[in-house]
Design a protein around this motif. Sequence first.
Motif, short mmCIF file in Angstrom:
data_model
loop_
_atom_site.label_atom_id
_atom_site.label_comp_id
_atom_site.label_asym_id
_atom_site.label_seq_id
_atom_site.Cartn_x
_atom_site.Cartn_y
_atom_site.Cartn_z
N MET A 90 36.02 42.47 37.06
CA MET A 90 36.01 41.04 36.65
C MET A 90 37.40 40.46 36.85
N PRO A 91 37.47 39.13 36.90
CA PRO A 91 38.78 38.48 37.09
C PRO A 91 39.75 38.86 35.98
N ASN A 139 37.10 40.30 48.98
CA ASN A 139 38.13 41.31 48.67
C ASN A 139 37.61 42.61 48.07
N ASN A 140 36.40 42.60 47.52
CA ASN A 140 35.86 43.81 46.89
C ASN A 140 34.33 43.74 46.94
N PRO A 141 33.75 44.01 48.13
CA PRO A 141 32.30 43.83 48.30
C PRO A 141 31.46 44.65 47.33
N PRO A 187 42.81 38.66 40.56
CA PRO A 187 43.32 37.35 40.10
C PRO A 187 42.35 36.73 39.09
N PHE A 188 42.90 35.89 38.21
CA PHE A 188 42.03 35.27 37.21
C PHE A 188 41.62 33.87 37.62
N ASP A 225 35.88 29.85 37.20
CA ASP A 225 34.69 29.28 37.84
C ASP A 225 33.89 30.32 38.65
N ARG A 226 32.59 30.34 38.43
CA ARG A 226 31.72 31.33 39.07
C ARG A 226 31.85 31.34 40.60
N ALA A 227 31.71 30.18 41.22
CA ALA A 227 31.70 30.14 42.69
C ALA A 227 33.03 30.65 43.26
N THR A 228 34.13 30.24 42.64
CA THR A 228 35.45 30.68 43.12
C THR A 228 35.58 32.20 42.99
N VAL A 229 35.15 32.71 41.83
CA VAL A 229 35.28 34.15 41.57
C VAL A 229 34.43 34.96 42.54
N GLU A 230 33.18 34.56 42.71
CA GLU A 230 32.30 35.39 43.54
C GLU A 230 32.70 35.32 45.01
#
Length: 323
Positions: A170-171, A192-194, A177-178, A181-186
């Motif tokens: 998780m962020p 970077n980490n499939p 990185p933290f 927002d869902r879309a940004t995170v996913e």
Amino acid sequence: MLSNSQIQTWKEQGAVICQLPGHVAEPALEWLNSNFTLDQIDSSHLDFGTPDKEFEFPTFINALDDLVLCEPLIVAAQKLLGTADVRLIQADLWPKIGVAEGLPEAQANTDQRMHMDYGNNTVLHPQWDTPDVVAAIVYYDDIEETGGGTGYVSRRGVDDPVYQAPFVNMPGQAANPFFNDRATVESWFKKNNPRAYELRQQLYEREEVVQFKPATVLFYRHDLWHRGRPLVAGKLRRVHNLAWKRADARGVCHWNEGFARKSYYGKVESIIGRSTPLQRSVLDFPLPGDSYWSIERLRNVEARFAAHGLDVSEYLEKLDAKF
Ligand SMILES: O=C(O)CCC(=O)C(=O)O
Ligand SMILES: [Fe+2]
């Protein structure tokens, strides 16, 4: 407020939903419906928490402070944590307002990423078998009107692939990185980490949504996958975020400012004075019978708080029982 099977559900699956007794919730609801409505709040504040910590306990609004310290919530925390000795570590009332869909901002709180809450509450890592913390969200509105039910993922036993420690996918964990927002995170995880991205996609597929009405309570664990979901645009959802820890928990931090900090003006003192021994105990005022107490210590707190209503007789009786 919680049956044995509900306690078991919280322990095994990570969350349980119930309803606060009407007489407990009513004064807070009345206060909120007269003083905390869309036209009375700062509608530009879209993040978690109240601006300037205004509605963190103690607020000195009795209807709110009494709800935070109500015995049914404390008893539920005791049962969930399996100990009589629990401490309040968080109590904040905050508004969430629905916004029309737009371009996502990386730190927007509207459509949150799946996360666990332990990250900014402890310097350690939770252990599923021995929970140290119980968190709660008390809802004061109706999902039918506001939308915005908290999403969560129930744990399916010890082999559940999305609940294998360490919980770092998780962020903000393990140097990820933290972003909120869902879309940004996913999109970050996808690139970077499939593997973590795939796991996180399962979380969204398995998401259940809290169906709340006024005085609904979600009890959850700091190692539960969950997230805040968007509200209906222009609507206001008011909630209290609360949390208690076991008194002997290691690593768990206090979220609110120190409860004694606003003393000297009689308001903190009156909370100590008018509370029951159980209510005081969550502020770390030891229970009657606790080995902390001596005659001298009792006489000293009596001198400090008797003018605000503290009656130490129950503490004295339990002290006598020790000898
Ligand atoms: O707003 C919600 O329903 C949940 C919020 C949340 O999980 C958080 O801010 O950590
Ligand atoms: Fe959260």
